[in-house]
Design an enzyme around this catalytic site. Structure first.
Site, short mmCIF file in Angstrom:
data_model
loop_
_atom_site.label_atom_id
_atom_site.label_comp_id
_atom_site.label_asym_id
_atom_site.label_seq_id
_atom_site.Cartn_x
_atom_site.Cartn_y
_atom_site.Cartn_z
N HIS A 59 0.89 -1.17 0.00
CA HIS A 59 0.00 0.00 0.00
C HIS A 59 0.92 1.21 0.00
CE1 HIS A 59 -2.36 -3.02 2.25
NE2 HIS A 59 -3.41 -2.46 1.70
N ASP A 62 2.45 1.78 3.32
CA ASP A 62 3.39 0.77 3.84
C ASP A 62 4.81 1.21 3.53
OD1 ASP A 62 1.15 -0.80 4.33
OD2 ASP A 62 1.46 -2.07 2.56
N MET A 93 2.49 -5.68 -8.03
CA MET A 93 1.18 -5.12 -7.66
C MET A 93 1.35 -4.02 -6.62
SD MET A 93 -1.09 -5.38 -4.86
CE MET A 93 -1.63 -6.89 -4.06
N GLU A 186 -10.97 -6.51 -5.09
CA GLU A 186 -10.88 -7.59 -4.09
C GLU A 186 -12.11 -7.59 -3.18
OE1 GLU A 186 -7.26 -7.67 -1.81
OE2 GLU A 186 -8.16 -8.96 -0.28
N LYS A 188 -14.71 -8.71 -0.16
CA LYS A 188 -14.63 -9.17 1.24
C LYS A 188 -16.01 -8.94 1.87
CE LYS A 188 -11.87 -8.73 5.44
NZ LYS A 188 -10.73 -8.09 6.11
N GLU A 222 -9.66 -13.47 -2.61
CA GLU A 222 -8.84 -13.92 -1.47
C GLU A 222 -9.47 -15.15 -0.83
OE1 GLU A 222 -7.16 -11.15 1.41
OE2 GLU A 222 -7.79 -12.50 3.02
N HIS A 225 -11.41 -14.49 2.39
CA HIS A 225 -12.63 -13.70 2.29
C HIS A 225 -13.83 -14.52 1.83
CE1 HIS A 225 -10.01 -9.83 1.91
NE2 HIS A 225 -9.83 -10.48 3.05
N ASP A 250 -5.10 -13.62 -3.86
CA ASP A 250 -4.59 -13.52 -2.49
C ASP A 250 -4.74 -14.88 -1.82
OD1 ASP A 250 -3.94 -10.89 -2.77
OD2 ASP A 250 -5.31 -10.13 -1.23
N ASP A 260 -11.43 -12.30 9.82
CA ASP A 260 -10.45 -12.50 8.75
C ASP A 260 -9.12 -12.96 9.35
OD1 ASP A 260 -9.38 -12.36 6.19
OD2 ASP A 260 -8.88 -10.24 6.38
N ASP A 262 -6.45 -14.72 7.94
CA ASP A 262 -5.23 -14.57 7.13
C ASP A 262 -4.12 -15.54 7.54
OD1 ASP A 262 -6.37 -12.51 5.61
OD2 ASP A 262 -5.64 -10.96 6.96
N ASP A 292 -1.43 -13.02 1.02
CA ASP A 292 -1.96 -11.96 1.87
C ASP A 292 -2.29 -12.60 3.20
OD1 ASP A 292 -2.92 -9.71 2.95
OD2 ASP A 292 -4.82 -9.70 1.88
C1 GLT Z 1 -5.73 -5.77 4.16
C2 GLT Z 1 -6.84 -6.67 3.69
C3 GLT Z 1 -6.41 -7.47 2.53
C4 GLT Z 1 -6.14 -6.66 1.29
C5 GLT Z 1 -4.99 -5.76 1.43
C6 GLT Z 1 -4.94 -4.86 0.24
S1 GLT Z 1 -4.90 -4.95 2.92
O1 GLT Z 1 -4.78 -6.50 4.88
O2 GLT Z 1 -7.25 -7.51 4.76
O3 GLT Z 1 -7.31 -8.49 2.24
O4 GLT Z 1 -5.78 -7.55 0.27
O5 GLT Z 1 -5.54 -3.64 0.43
MN MN Z 2 -6.37 -9.59 0.57
MN MN Z 3 -7.82 -11.24 4.52
#
Ligand code: GLT
Ligand code: MN
Ligand code: MN
Length: 393
Positions: A59, A62, A93, A186, A188, A222, A225, A250, A260, A262, A292
Protein backbone atom coordinates in the site's frame (compact mmCIF):
# COMPACT_ATOMS: atom_id res chain seq x y z
CA UNK A 1 15.01 -36.50 0.58
CA UNK A 2 17.52 -34.08 -0.94
CA UNK A 3 15.59 -34.23 -4.15
CA UNK A 4 12.36 -33.42 -2.28
CA UNK A 5 14.00 -30.49 -0.61
CA UNK A 6 14.93 -29.03 -3.97
CA UNK A 7 11.46 -29.67 -5.40
CA UNK A 8 9.90 -27.62 -2.64
CA UNK A 9 12.48 -24.84 -2.69
CA UNK A 10 10.78 -21.58 -3.79
CA UNK A 11 12.41 -19.83 -6.72
CA UNK A 12 11.55 -16.54 -8.46
CA UNK A 13 10.09 -18.41 -11.45
CA UNK A 14 7.30 -19.65 -9.14
CA UNK A 15 6.13 -16.03 -8.87
CA UNK A 16 5.56 -15.96 -5.12
CA UNK A 17 4.89 -12.49 -3.76
CA UNK A 18 4.16 -11.02 -0.34
CA UNK A 19 2.73 -7.68 0.75
CA UNK A 20 4.96 -5.47 2.89
CA UNK A 21 2.00 -5.43 5.29
CA UNK A 22 2.00 -9.24 5.58
CA UNK A 23 5.51 -10.09 6.72
CA UNK A 24 5.56 -6.62 8.29
CA UNK A 25 2.47 -7.30 10.40
CA UNK A 26 3.32 -6.43 13.99
CA UNK A 27 0.61 -8.53 15.58
CA UNK A 28 -1.41 -5.59 16.79
CA UNK A 29 -5.08 -6.47 17.09
CA UNK A 30 -8.25 -5.09 18.66
CA UNK A 31 -7.21 -6.44 22.07
CA UNK A 32 -3.47 -6.15 22.11
CA UNK A 33 -0.41 -4.13 21.30
CA UNK A 34 2.21 -5.04 18.71
CA UNK A 35 4.29 -8.07 19.64
CA UNK A 36 6.91 -7.52 16.93
CA UNK A 37 8.78 -4.36 15.98
CA UNK A 38 7.91 -2.77 12.62
CA UNK A 39 10.03 -4.25 9.83
CA UNK A 40 12.07 -1.97 7.60
CA UNK A 41 10.70 -2.54 4.05
CA UNK A 42 14.28 -2.94 2.84
CA UNK A 43 14.82 -5.80 5.29
CA UNK A 44 11.60 -7.44 4.06
CA UNK A 45 12.86 -7.21 0.49
CA UNK A 46 16.22 -8.74 1.37
CA UNK A 47 14.73 -11.51 3.46
CA UNK A 48 12.02 -12.39 0.90
CA UNK A 49 14.64 -12.55 -1.85
CA UNK A 50 16.76 -14.84 0.30
CA UNK A 51 13.75 -17.15 0.79
CA UNK A 52 13.17 -17.42 -2.96
CA UNK A 53 10.23 -15.05 -3.47
CA UNK A 54 9.66 -13.24 -6.75
CA UNK A 55 8.16 -9.98 -5.64
CA UNK A 56 6.81 -7.66 -3.04
CA UNK A 57 3.65 -5.52 -3.04
CA UNK A 58 2.60 -2.57 -0.94
CA UNK A 59 0.00 0.00 0.00
CA UNK A 60 1.26 3.55 -0.52
CA UNK A 61 1.50 4.05 3.25
CA UNK A 62 3.39 0.77 3.84
CA UNK A 63 6.30 2.27 1.95
CA UNK A 64 5.88 6.03 2.30
CA UNK A 65 4.27 6.87 5.66
CA UNK A 66 1.12 8.98 5.43
CA UNK A 67 1.97 12.69 5.44
CA UNK A 68 5.62 12.33 4.29
CA UNK A 69 7.06 15.34 2.43
CA UNK A 70 7.91 15.07 -1.28
CA UNK A 71 11.62 14.97 -0.46
CA UNK A 72 11.10 12.24 2.12
CA UNK A 73 9.03 10.25 -0.37
CA UNK A 74 11.76 10.43 -3.00
CA UNK A 75 14.43 9.39 -0.52
CA UNK A 76 12.38 6.38 0.64
CA UNK A 77 11.55 5.32 -2.90
CA UNK A 78 15.19 5.60 -4.03
CA UNK A 79 16.37 3.46 -1.12
CA UNK A 80 13.64 0.89 -1.75
CA UNK A 81 14.46 0.75 -5.44
CA UNK A 82 18.08 0.13 -4.59
CA UNK A 83 17.05 -2.88 -2.52
CA UNK A 84 14.91 -4.19 -5.40
CA UNK A 85 17.78 -3.77 -7.85
CA UNK A 86 20.23 -5.44 -5.50
CA UNK A 87 18.00 -8.47 -4.88
CA UNK A 88 16.18 -8.79 -8.21
CA UNK A 89 12.81 -8.69 -6.45
CA UNK A 90 10.02 -7.02 -8.48
CA UNK A 91 6.86 -5.10 -7.56
CA UNK A 92 4.05 -6.72 -9.59
CA UNK A 93 1.18 -5.12 -7.66
CA UNK A 94 0.43 -2.02 -5.63
CA UNK A 95 -2.59 -0.66 -3.80
CA UNK A 96 -3.87 2.23 -1.69
CA UNK A 97 -4.50 2.42 2.02
CA UNK A 98 -8.01 3.88 2.10
CA UNK A 99 -8.86 2.56 5.55
CA UNK A 100 -6.37 3.51 8.30
CA UNK A 101 -6.69 7.29 8.57
CA UNK A 102 -9.71 8.60 10.53
CA UNK A 103 -10.82 10.50 7.41
CA UNK A 104 -11.91 7.11 6.03
CA UNK A 105 -14.15 6.30 9.01
CA UNK A 106 -17.17 6.10 6.67
CA UNK A 107 -15.38 4.73 3.62
CA UNK A 108 -13.39 6.31 0.81
CA UNK A 109 -14.92 6.05 -2.68
CA UNK A 110 -18.32 5.45 -1.07
CA UNK A 111 -18.00 7.87 1.83
CA UNK A 112 -21.09 10.00 2.20
CA UNK A 113 -18.85 13.09 2.45
CA UNK A 114 -18.07 14.31 -1.08
CA UNK A 115 -14.75 15.82 0.03
CA UNK A 116 -13.62 12.46 1.39
CA UNK A 117 -14.49 10.88 -1.96
CA UNK A 118 -12.37 13.50 -3.73
CA UNK A 119 -9.51 12.98 -1.27
CA UNK A 120 -9.69 9.22 -1.88
CA UNK A 121 -9.27 9.88 -5.60
CA UNK A 122 -6.30 12.16 -4.96
CA UNK A 123 -4.62 9.60 -2.67
CA UNK A 124 -5.22 6.80 -5.17
CA UNK A 125 -3.90 8.82 -8.12
CA UNK A 126 -0.67 9.42 -6.19
CA UNK A 127 -0.49 5.80 -5.11
CA UNK A 128 -1.01 4.61 -8.69
CA UNK A 129 1.86 6.85 -9.78
CA UNK A 130 4.04 5.39 -7.01
CA UNK A 131 3.14 1.81 -7.93
CA UNK A 132 3.79 2.36 -11.62
CA UNK A 133 7.08 4.10 -10.84
CA UNK A 134 8.22 0.91 -9.13
CA UNK A 135 6.99 -1.36 -11.92
CA UNK A 136 3.50 -2.46 -10.82
CA UNK A 137 1.29 -3.94 -13.55
CA UNK A 138 -1.67 -4.76 -11.31
CA UNK A 139 -3.48 -2.29 -9.09
CA UNK A 140 -5.64 -3.76 -6.33
CA UNK A 141 -8.80 -2.18 -5.00
CA UNK A 142 -9.82 -3.72 -1.72
CA UNK A 143 -12.80 -1.84 -0.34
CA UNK A 144 -11.31 -1.37 3.11
CA UNK A 145 -13.99 0.65 4.83
CA UNK A 146 -16.40 0.77 1.88
CA UNK A 147 -19.47 -0.51 3.70
CA UNK A 148 -21.66 0.26 6.68
CA UNK A 149 -22.86 -0.75 10.11
CA UNK A 150 -26.27 0.76 9.53
CA UNK A 151 -28.11 1.79 6.39
CA UNK A 152 -30.05 4.50 8.15
CA UNK A 153 -28.18 7.25 6.27
CA UNK A 154 -26.64 6.03 3.00
CA UNK A 155 -28.21 3.32 0.91
CA UNK A 156 -26.38 0.77 -1.21
CA UNK A 157 -27.79 2.10 -4.51
CA UNK A 158 -26.02 5.40 -3.91
CA UNK A 159 -22.85 3.75 -2.63
CA UNK A 160 -22.65 1.47 -5.67
CA UNK A 161 -22.91 4.45 -8.02
CA UNK A 162 -20.12 6.29 -6.19
CA UNK A 163 -17.95 3.17 -6.26
CA UNK A 164 -18.51 2.93 -10.01
CA UNK A 165 -17.73 6.63 -10.54
CA UNK A 166 -14.42 6.21 -8.72
CA UNK A 167 -13.29 3.12 -10.65
CA UNK A 168 -14.35 4.73 -13.94
CA UNK A 169 -12.43 7.91 -13.05
CA UNK A 170 -9.28 6.04 -12.06
CA UNK A 171 -9.29 3.66 -15.02
CA UNK A 172 -9.61 6.69 -17.32
CA UNK A 173 -6.70 8.33 -15.48
CA UNK A 174 -4.53 5.24 -15.87
CA UNK A 175 -5.33 5.01 -19.55
CA UNK A 176 -4.69 8.74 -20.13
CA UNK A 177 -1.27 8.39 -18.54
CA UNK A 178 -0.52 5.51 -20.90
CA UNK A 179 0.11 3.21 -17.92
CA UNK A 180 0.34 -0.51 -18.60
CA UNK A 181 -1.85 -1.26 -15.59
CA UNK A 182 -4.83 -3.49 -14.91
CA UNK A 183 -7.16 -3.10 -11.96
CA UNK A 184 -8.14 -6.00 -9.69
CA UNK A 185 -11.11 -5.63 -7.33
CA UNK A 186 -10.88 -7.59 -4.09
CA UNK A 187 -14.18 -8.65 -2.49
CA UNK A 188 -14.63 -9.17 1.24
CA UNK A 189 -17.89 -9.76 3.15
CA UNK A 190 -17.21 -7.82 6.37
CA UNK A 191 -14.43 -6.46 8.56
CA UNK A 192 -13.49 -3.80 9.33
CA UNK A 193 -17.09 -2.61 8.67
CA UNK A 194 -20.13 -4.55 9.80
CA UNK A 195 -20.87 -5.24 6.13
CA UNK A 196 -18.77 -4.35 3.09
CA UNK A 197 -19.95 -3.50 -0.41
CA UNK A 198 -18.92 -6.00 -3.13
CA UNK A 199 -18.89 -8.82 -0.54
CA UNK A 200 -18.08 -11.77 -2.81
CA UNK A 201 -16.49 -12.67 -6.13
CA UNK A 202 -19.96 -12.97 -7.62
CA UNK A 203 -20.94 -9.45 -6.57
CA UNK A 204 -17.69 -8.05 -7.94
CA UNK A 205 -18.08 -9.83 -11.29
CA UNK A 206 -21.55 -8.37 -11.68
CA UNK A 207 -20.25 -4.90 -10.77
CA UNK A 208 -17.42 -5.12 -13.31
CA UNK A 209 -19.98 -5.73 -16.05
CA UNK A 210 -21.35 -2.22 -15.37
CA UNK A 211 -18.00 -0.39 -15.63
CA UNK A 212 -16.34 1.60 -18.38
CA UNK A 213 -13.09 0.00 -19.65
CA UNK A 214 -14.12 -3.47 -18.47
CA UNK A 215 -11.21 -5.05 -20.30
CA UNK A 216 -8.73 -3.61 -17.80
CA UNK A 217 -10.75 -4.52 -14.71
CA UNK A 218 -10.74 -7.95 -13.11
CA UNK A 219 -10.51 -9.59 -9.73
CA UNK A 220 -8.19 -10.27 -6.84
CA UNK A 221 -10.09 -12.99 -4.94
CA UNK A 222 -8.84 -13.92 -1.47
CA UNK A 223 -9.06 -17.40 0.02
CA UNK A 224 -9.96 -16.10 3.48
CA UNK A 225 -12.63 -13.70 2.29
CA UNK A 226 -14.78 -16.19 0.38
CA UNK A 227 -14.28 -18.75 3.15
CA UNK A 228 -15.47 -16.32 5.86
CA UNK A 229 -18.85 -16.35 4.14
CA UNK A 230 -18.87 -20.12 3.86
CA UNK A 231 -18.31 -20.04 0.11
CA UNK A 232 -16.10 -22.40 -1.83
CA UNK A 233 -12.92 -20.58 -2.84
CA UNK A 234 -11.90 -22.96 -5.66
CA UNK A 235 -15.35 -22.38 -7.18
CA UNK A 236 -14.94 -18.60 -6.97
CA UNK A 237 -11.51 -18.81 -8.60
CA UNK A 238 -12.85 -21.09 -11.31
CA UNK A 239 -15.64 -18.70 -12.22
CA UNK A 240 -13.19 -15.79 -12.29
CA UNK A 241 -10.81 -17.71 -14.57
CA UNK A 242 -13.64 -18.71 -16.87
CA UNK A 243 -14.71 -15.07 -17.15
CA UNK A 244 -11.13 -14.06 -18.01
CA UNK A 245 -11.06 -12.00 -14.83
CA UNK A 246 -8.49 -13.65 -12.59
CA UNK A 247 -5.91 -10.85 -12.65
CA UNK A 248 -4.35 -11.57 -9.25
CA UNK A 249 -4.95 -13.86 -6.27
CA UNK A 250 -4.59 -13.52 -2.49
CA UNK A 251 -3.61 -16.86 -1.00
CA UNK A 252 -3.92 -17.56 2.72
CA UNK A 253 -6.19 -19.70 4.88
CA UNK A 254 -9.17 -19.30 7.10
CA UNK A 255 -11.79 -21.09 9.15
CA UNK A 256 -15.36 -20.56 8.05
CA UNK A 257 -17.56 -17.95 9.74
CA UNK A 258 -14.74 -16.30 11.67
CA UNK A 259 -13.00 -12.94 11.56
CA UNK A 260 -10.45 -12.50 8.75
CA UNK A 261 -7.72 -14.80 10.03
CA UNK A 262 -5.23 -14.57 7.13
CA UNK A 263 -3.50 -17.79 8.18
CA UNK A 264 -0.51 -19.41 6.47
CA UNK A 265 -1.53 -20.90 3.12
CA UNK A 266 -2.68 -24.50 3.37
CA UNK A 267 -2.81 -24.55 7.16
CA UNK A 268 -6.60 -24.91 7.64
CA UNK A 269 -8.16 -26.22 4.44
CA UNK A 270 -5.44 -28.21 2.68
CA UNK A 271 -7.88 -29.98 0.38
CA UNK A 272 -9.33 -26.71 -0.95
CA UNK A 273 -5.83 -25.27 -1.18
CA UNK A 274 -4.88 -28.28 -3.31
CA UNK A 275 -7.80 -27.68 -5.69
CA UNK A 276 -6.87 -24.01 -5.99
CA UNK A 277 -3.23 -24.77 -6.79
CA UNK A 278 -4.25 -27.50 -9.24
CA UNK A 279 -6.57 -25.09 -11.04
CA UNK A 280 -4.04 -22.25 -11.12
CA UNK A 281 -1.35 -24.55 -12.50
CA UNK A 282 -3.56 -26.30 -15.04
CA UNK A 283 -5.46 -23.26 -16.28
CA UNK A 284 -2.37 -21.42 -17.45
CA UNK A 285 -2.79 -18.60 -14.90
CA UNK A 286 0.55 -16.85 -15.06
CA UNK A 287 0.08 -14.02 -12.57
CA UNK A 288 1.67 -13.70 -9.15
CA UNK A 289 0.92 -16.21 -6.39
CA UNK A 290 0.47 -13.57 -3.74
CA UNK A 291 0.32 -14.29 -0.02
CA UNK A 292 -1.96 -11.96 1.87
CA UNK A 293 -1.42 -13.68 5.17
CA UNK A 294 0.30 -13.05 8.44
CA UNK A 295 2.21 -15.02 11.05
CA UNK A 296 0.41 -16.00 14.24
CA UNK A 297 0.61 -13.34 16.91
CA UNK A 298 2.63 -15.80 18.98
CA UNK A 299 5.64 -15.31 16.71
CA UNK A 300 8.77 -13.19 16.74
CA UNK A 301 10.62 -12.24 13.55
CA UNK A 302 12.04 -15.75 13.08
CA UNK A 303 8.48 -17.03 13.20
CA UNK A 304 7.53 -14.59 10.45
CA UNK A 305 10.14 -16.04 8.10
CA UNK A 306 9.09 -19.59 9.04
CA UNK A 307 5.54 -18.54 8.14
CA UNK A 308 6.62 -17.07 4.77
CA UNK A 309 8.68 -20.16 3.95
CA UNK A 310 5.70 -22.35 4.91
CA UNK A 311 3.28 -20.51 2.59
CA UNK A 312 5.52 -21.06 -0.43
CA UNK A 313 6.57 -24.58 0.48
CA UNK A 314 2.97 -25.73 0.88
CA UNK A 315 2.10 -24.29 -2.54
CA UNK A 316 4.93 -26.28 -4.11
CA UNK A 317 3.87 -29.43 -2.27
CA UNK A 318 0.30 -29.03 -3.61
CA UNK A 319 1.72 -28.39 -7.06
CA UNK A 320 3.66 -31.64 -6.86
CA UNK A 321 0.51 -33.42 -5.65
CA UNK A 322 -1.32 -32.07 -8.70
CA UNK A 323 1.41 -33.52 -10.90
CA UNK A 324 1.06 -36.89 -9.17
CA UNK A 325 -2.73 -36.71 -9.56
CA UNK A 326 -2.20 -36.40 -13.31
CA UNK A 327 0.16 -39.40 -13.29
CA UNK A 328 -1.69 -41.66 -10.89
CA UNK A 329 -2.94 -44.59 -12.96
CA UNK A 330 -5.76 -45.50 -10.60
CA UNK A 331 -7.08 -41.93 -10.40
CA UNK A 332 -6.69 -41.41 -14.12
CA UNK A 333 -8.37 -44.78 -14.77
CA UNK A 334 -11.48 -43.72 -12.86
CA UNK A 335 -11.51 -40.36 -14.62
CA UNK A 336 -11.23 -42.04 -18.01
CA UNK A 337 -14.05 -44.50 -17.20
CA UNK A 338 -16.29 -41.68 -16.03
CA UNK A 339 -15.57 -39.57 -19.09
CA UNK A 340 -16.25 -42.50 -21.39
CA UNK A 341 -19.58 -43.27 -19.72
CA UNK A 342 -20.51 -39.56 -19.79
CA UNK A 343 -20.08 -39.33 -23.53
CA UNK A 344 -23.05 -38.78 -25.82
CA UNK A 345 -23.07 -37.53 -29.37
CA UNK A 346 -26.81 -37.28 -29.80
CA UNK A 347 -28.73 -34.03 -30.31
CA UNK A 348 -28.61 -31.66 -27.35
CA UNK A 349 -25.33 -33.05 -26.07
CA UNK A 350 -23.08 -31.41 -28.60
CA UNK A 351 -23.31 -28.32 -30.81
CA UNK A 352 -25.36 -25.20 -30.35
CA UNK A 353 -28.92 -24.18 -30.86
CA UNK A 354 -30.88 -24.59 -34.07
CA UNK A 355 -34.57 -25.12 -34.75
CA UNK A 356 -33.76 -28.62 -36.07
CA UNK A 357 -31.84 -29.48 -32.91
CA UNK A 358 -34.85 -28.52 -30.83
CA UNK A 359 -36.97 -30.98 -32.79
CA UNK A 360 -34.32 -33.67 -32.49
CA UNK A 361 -33.99 -33.11 -28.74
CA UNK A 362 -37.79 -33.29 -28.38
CA UNK A 363 -37.82 -36.56 -30.27
CA UNK A 364 -35.11 -38.28 -28.22
CA UNK A 365 -35.92 -41.01 -25.76
CA UNK A 366 -33.86 -41.42 -22.60
CA UNK A 367 -33.68 -44.42 -20.30
CA UNK A 368 -34.17 -42.23 -17.25
CA UNK A 369 -34.38 -45.12 -14.80
CA UNK A 370 -31.05 -46.57 -15.86
CA UNK A 371 -29.46 -43.11 -16.02
CA UNK A 372 -30.81 -42.18 -12.58
CA UNK A 373 -29.61 -45.44 -11.07
CA UNK A 374 -25.99 -45.02 -12.13
CA UNK A 375 -23.52 -44.05 -9.38
CA UNK A 376 -20.57 -41.75 -9.95
CA UNK A 377 -17.71 -43.44 -8.08
CA UNK A 378 -16.82 -40.10 -6.48
CA UNK A 379 -16.37 -41.77 -3.08
CA UNK A 380 -13.69 -43.99 -4.53
CA UNK A 381 -12.11 -41.12 -6.43
CA UNK A 382 -12.14 -38.70 -3.52
CA UNK A 383 -10.61 -41.26 -1.17
CA UNK A 384 -7.73 -41.65 -3.62
CA UNK A 385 -7.30 -37.88 -3.67
CA UNK A 386 -7.29 -37.82 0.13
CA UNK A 387 -4.71 -40.60 0.28
CA UNK A 388 -2.58 -38.72 -2.20
CA UNK A 389 -2.81 -35.59 -0.04
CA UNK A 390 -2.18 -37.56 3.16
CA UNK A 391 1.00 -38.91 1.68
CA UNK A 392 0.26 -42.62 1.39
CA UNK A 393 0.22 -42.71 -2.43
C1 GLT B 1 -5.73 -5.77 4.16
C2 GLT B 1 -6.84 -6.67 3.69
C3 GLT B 1 -6.41 -7.47 2.53
C4 GLT B 1 -6.14 -6.66 1.29
C5 GLT B 1 -4.99 -5.76 1.43
C6 GLT B 1 -4.94 -4.86 0.24
S1 GLT B 1 -4.90 -4.95 2.92
O1 GLT B 1 -4.78 -6.50 4.88
O2 GLT B 1 -7.25 -7.51 4.76
O3 GLT B 1 -7.31 -8.49 2.24
O4 GLT B 1 -5.78 -7.55 0.27
O5 GLT B 1 -5.54 -3.64 0.43
MN1 MN C 1 -6.37 -9.59 0.57
MN1 MN D 1 -7.82 -11.24 4.52
Amino acid sequence: MDQDRDLYQPRPEHKFTFGLWTVGNTGRDAWGDPVRPALDPVRSVEKLAELGAYGVNFHDDDLVPFGSSAAERDRIVARFRQALDATGLVVPMATTNLFSHPIFRDGAFTSSDARVRAFALQKTIRAIDLGVELGAKIYVFWGGREGSESDSFRNTIEATKWFRDAINFLSAYSQDQGYDLRFALEPKPNEPRGDLYLPTVGHALAFIATLDRQEMIGLNPEFAHETMTGLNFPHAVGQAIEAGKLFHIDLNDQQMARFDQDFRFGSENPKRAFFVVKMLEESGYDGPRHYDAKAYRTEDEDGVWAFARGCMRSYLIFKEKARRFAEDTEIQGILADLRASDTDDGPGATGGYSAETVEAVRARTFDVDAMGAKGRRYEELDQLVMELLLGVR
